[in-house]
Design an enzyme around this catalytic site. Sequence first.
Site, PDB file in Angstrom:
ATOM      1  N   PHE A 119      94.024  57.346 -50.244  1.00 28.36           N
ATOM      2  CA  PHE A 119      93.953  58.716 -50.785  1.00 28.36           C
ATOM      3  C   PHE A 119      93.127  59.684 -49.941  1.00 28.36           C
ATOM      4  CE2 PHE A 119      91.255  56.315 -54.087  1.00 28.36           C
ATOM      5  CZ  PHE A 119      90.060  56.488 -53.415  1.00 28.36           C
ATOM      6  N   HIS A 169      81.877  57.356 -57.687  1.00 27.67           N
ATOM      7  CA  HIS A 169      80.565  56.734 -57.441  1.00 27.67           C
ATOM      8  C   HIS A 169      80.535  55.901 -56.152  1.00 27.67           C
ATOM      9  CE1 HIS A 169      81.124  52.570 -59.655  1.00 27.67           C
ATOM     10  NE2 HIS A 169      82.071  52.801 -58.772  1.00 27.67           N
ATOM     11  N   ASP A 170      81.696  55.681 -55.545  1.00 28.46           N
ATOM     12  CA  ASP A 170      81.747  54.939 -54.276  1.00 28.46           C
ATOM     13  C   ASP A 170      81.414  55.809 -53.068  1.00 28.46           C
ATOM     14  OD1 ASP A 170      82.560  52.515 -55.448  1.00 28.46           O
ATOM     15  OD2 ASP A 170      84.658  53.130 -55.423  1.00 28.46           O
ATOM     16  N   GLN A 193      76.197  48.394 -51.794  1.00 27.24           N
ATOM     17  CA  GLN A 193      77.599  48.029 -51.575  1.00 27.24           C
ATOM     18  C   GLN A 193      78.507  49.157 -51.083  1.00 27.24           C
ATOM     19  OE1 GLN A 193      78.946  45.653 -55.222  1.00 27.24           O
ATOM     20  NE2 GLN A 193      79.757  44.556 -53.456  1.00 27.24           N
TER      21      GLN A 193
END
Length: 346
Positions: free
Chosen positions: A238, A256-257, A307
């Site tokens: 995307f 949130h990534d 992460q």
Amino acid sequence: MGSTEDLDYPQIILQYNSGFLVSKVMFTACELGVFDLLLESHEPLSADAIAAHLGTSTTGMERLLDACVGLKLLAVELTQEGALYRNTEISNIYLTKSSPKSQYHIMMYYSNTVYLCWHYLADAVREGRNQYERAFGISSKDPFGAMYRSEEEMLKFMAGQNSVWSICGRDVLAAFDLSSFRQICDLGGGGGALARECVSLYPNSTVTIYDLPKVVQVAKEQFVPPKEHRIAFHEGDFFNDSIPEAELYILSKILHDWDDDKCRQLLAKVHKACKPGGGVLVVESLLNEDKSGPLETQLYSMNMLVQTEGKERRAAENSKLLEASGFGEVQVKRTGKLYDAVLGRK
């Protein structure tokens, strides 16, 4: 001002020090198959019997079982033959693999993957970036390339996310009445659990899961049955590829990534593709505006540090991102559960 005794420091410190021990006990009991065995046995079992079935030492198993009793994950009955163990209702519902609400997969992902990144939390705080390079010896520049570094890891992550939506999906989808949206696109929809909840809750809607080609392939093969004709798939990245036209876009645990710039970039693309009168539903765990919590969300934000490239945000921060990308009439609904919903309109 109260004395230090009023704060009960020893108990607080003890509780937080033992936090990782608590989770490891639960993860280990899941991994060894304790809860599955007790569910299948239909009767309480001794530590000897459980150890024999699962191929462990009796000494180690008895200590694990007693710790699970202390955590109220197991119940124990003392008989003339010895101690007999059985699952509690919580374990039957959430910790056995066969339960529709099973959290087994997300626990295994945390135990075997997330824990390794958290080992380097101090480095993440010093450097302000994720720790895949130290934890797994791979580049940290592409978080999802690292996260999906093997088909096995990708499958664990997808199954884990599905288990989350099996208990949280309906809450966020029902936070607003979405029945007027017939054509829905679930960006980064992964294994499709949220899409399946969506078509169940809104039977007149169709959902297109948009995700990377390898994710779509696994979702088709293992998670979304072919008979579910209201769910379709669209392969793409995307950030780099076009986004299909839809009336509503769902971004669940996506923003949130990423950092604010990438969030604005993605939301601008969504706004451009969105049909007039359509909208975007952002699903995230929202921080309190006064930074007081919730603790779970603050810990999730630490996990985003080790992460990903992103963080958890306050409702006002998510609203600002939506408005900067062209969305208006932004509404926020807190569900009282792990995840909340923010709806913006075009």
